[in-house]
Every structure is written in structure tokens, then in C-alpha cells.
Design an enzyme around this catalytic site. Structure first.
Site, PDB file in Angstrom:
ATOM      1  CE1 TYR A   1      33.282  37.017  44.124  1.00 30.14           C
ATOM      2  CE2 TYR A   1      31.112  37.753  44.819  1.00 30.14           C
ATOM      3  CZ  TYR A   1      32.204  37.863  43.982  1.00 30.14           C
ATOM      4  OH  TYR A   1      32.207  38.823  42.994  1.00 30.14           O
ATOM      5  CG  ASP A  28      50.252  34.608  43.664  1.00 28.65           C
ATOM      6  OD1 ASP A  28      49.103  34.970  44.017  1.00 28.65           O
ATOM      7  OD2 ASP A  28      50.820  33.611  44.146  1.00 28.65           O
ATOM      8  CB  VAL A  29      46.754  39.569  43.889  1.00 28.33           C
ATOM      9  CG1 VAL A  29      46.725  40.286  42.550  1.00 28.33           C
ATOM     10  CG2 VAL A  29      45.689  38.473  43.959  1.00 28.33           C
ATOM     11  CG  ASP A  35      44.965  37.731  35.174  1.00 28.59           C
ATOM     12  OD1 ASP A  35      43.878  38.313  35.325  1.00 28.59           O
ATOM     13  OD2 ASP A  35      45.082  36.494  35.238  1.00 28.59           O
ATOM     14  CB  THR A  64      31.736  39.593  31.933  1.00 30.78           C
ATOM     15  OG1 THR A  64      31.180  38.674  32.884  1.00 30.78           O
ATOM     16  CG2 THR A  64      31.989  40.925  32.623  1.00 30.78           C
TER      17      THR A  64
END
Length: 263
Positions: A165, A62-63, A36, A203
Site C-alpha cells: 500500500y 474496473d479501474v 465503482d 470514515t
């Protein structure tokens, strides 16, 4: 494939479904690598897992950056010698309508910016692409048997205000079938791909929103409740343990049909 003999890499592991997946897979006996951008949360979660005598390490990742994700997969190989489960759950939202006219003038008052669109595409789509690619490279080169699990969303059908999104999640829902075909064509028999498209999951981020909005969400769920995070974990476990689950996207939503709740 047995989870307690697996090495799992989880992106987006500092919160939400990523955190739940990391904690649950560790508790089931997997060796986990948490990734993450949130260093503080990564340290906290990893320390808790290690204190509970689970096998866990973390790496700030950092994806959207090729080298950062490659280094994450290198760590998995160096630390544990394999990659068997990859849960690609890193994601962000930047909700906005394409255009919003002013009620008085009728002229466009605000709109989804190019930056809002690109940010979501960079993390949710390009980031998942890089994660799956870098994992697959290592899994092929080191002959690691395993499964890639990208996280899509029920909002792939198109929630209002989530053009960015929804576009990313719809694309991800298509990838397992494409990648299963590519792996078959290249005689890669030891890697499977199956996505999960969660509905509204209980969540902390979701349960803390405006109670009226939350009530509207639940009212649109035929199951009459939010999805429990544990039900997503059970789905991950089902995918991992059943080799026939390949090239597909599993919806875990309680039956919801998106109606566009964004304002």
C-alpha cells in the site's frame, strides 16, 4: 474553475472518501459520474442524489481494465459533454508483514504473498494510472479545462505491514510534479494535477475498528483527532478553485507521523 459549472468523475465512489467527494461535489452543483465495482451502492447513492435534484449518473467500473475506464470517460463526455474534475480514489488494502517468523521455531510462519502485493499495485497504482490517462486523453481531445486529483495517503511514508500500500501511495505523491512537467512540455495548459495525501479520516470503516487501535491512532495525531471527511472535501474544493495549485501533493493529516500500527 467553478465547481457548479463542472463535470466530475469519481472512482471508488461507493464508499469512504470517494462517496463523500461524490455527494459533496454534487451538492456544490457539479454534474457527477460515480464509478465503482459495487453496483448496489452505486445505485443507492446515485438514486439519493437524483432524488435531491442533483445531476448524477453511475457506471460500474474496473479501474484495472483499460476498456472499462475508457467507457467511463466516454460516458462523461456523452452524458455531460466534458470532464473537468477527476478524483481517483479507488483503492484497497491487503496488509501483511514481508515475513513473520514463528515465535517458537523462529522459522517463517507467514509472509506477504505475491498476490497480496499485486492486487494492491493493480488497483491503487495501475488503476489510478489508467484513470488519469483515460481522463487526460478525453480532456485533451475535447479541450476540457480541469484538474486531475489522485488520492495518495500519509502512509506513503511507510506504515509497517503496508509495503504494498505504501509503495503505491508514495508513487502517486510523485506523479503531480512529473505530470505537470509533461503537460508543460507538451503545451497542455488546460489540465492541472494535484494529489491529496489524507491522514486517518473518520470514515465508517475506520471508526468501526477496535477501539484500542483507534485510540492509539488518535494519540499519534498532534491535532488530537481524526481528519473529518469534510476537510478532504474542502481540500478538493481548494484545488479546483485555485489554478496555482498544480504539480503538488497536499497532506491533510492533522500532523500525524506514521509509526506502524499493523500487527
Amino acid at each position: 474553475m467553478q465547481i457548479n459549472k463542472s463535470v466530475a468523475v469519481i472512482t471508488g465512489a461507493a464508499s469512504g472518501l470517494g462517496e463523500a467527494a461524490a455527494r459533496s461535489l454534487a451538492a456544490l452543483g457539479a454534474k457527477v459520474i460515480l464509478a465503482d465495482m459495487n453496483l448496489e451502492k452505486l445505485q443507492l447513492i446515485t438514486d439519493e442524489l437524483v432524488a435531491a435534484e442533483y445531476s448524477a449518473v453511475y457506471k460500474v467500473t474496473d479501474v484495472t481494465d483499460d476498456n472499462s475506464v475508457a467507457a467511463l470517460m466516454d460516458l462523461a463526455i456523452q452524458e455531460y459533454g466534458a470532464i473537468n474534475i477527476v478524483v481517483a480514489s479507488a483503492g484497497i488494502i491487503r496488509d501483511s508483514y514481508l515475513v513473520t517468523p514463528d515465535r517458537e521455531t523462529g522459522k517463517v510462519k507467514k509472509f506477504m504473498s505475491t498476490e497480496q502485493f499485486r492486487q494492491v499495485v493493480d488497483v491503487n497504482l495501475t488503476g489510478v494510472f489508467i484513470t488519469l490517462r483515460e481522463a487526460a486523453i478525453k480532456m485533451v481531445n475535447h479541450q476540457c479545462k480541469g484538474v486531475l486529483i489522485p488520492i495518495s495517503s500519509i502512509n506513503k511514508i511507510g506504515e509497517l505491514g503496508q509495503l504494498n500500500y505504501a509503495s503505491t501511495k508514495a508513487a502517486i505523491a510523485l506523479w503531480p510534479k512529473i505530470l505537470a512537467g509533461e503537460f508543460h512540455a507538451r503545451n497542455i495548459k488546460h489540465i492541472r494535477v494535484a494529489a491529496i495525501a489524507p491522514g486517518y479520516v473518520a470514515t465508517p470503516m475506520l471508526t468501526s475498528i477496535n477501539p484500542e487501535i483507534l485510540q492509539k491512532i488518535v494519540a499519534d495525531i498532534p491535532l488530537d483527532r481524526l481528519v473529518n471527511p469534510e476537510e478532504i472535501i474542502q481540500t478538493i474544493r481548494f484545488i479546483v478553485e485555485n489554478e496555482a495549485v498544480h504539480g503538488t501533493t497536499l497532506e491533510v493529516s492533522g500532523g500525524i507521523i506514521g509509526k506502524g500500527l499493523a500487527k
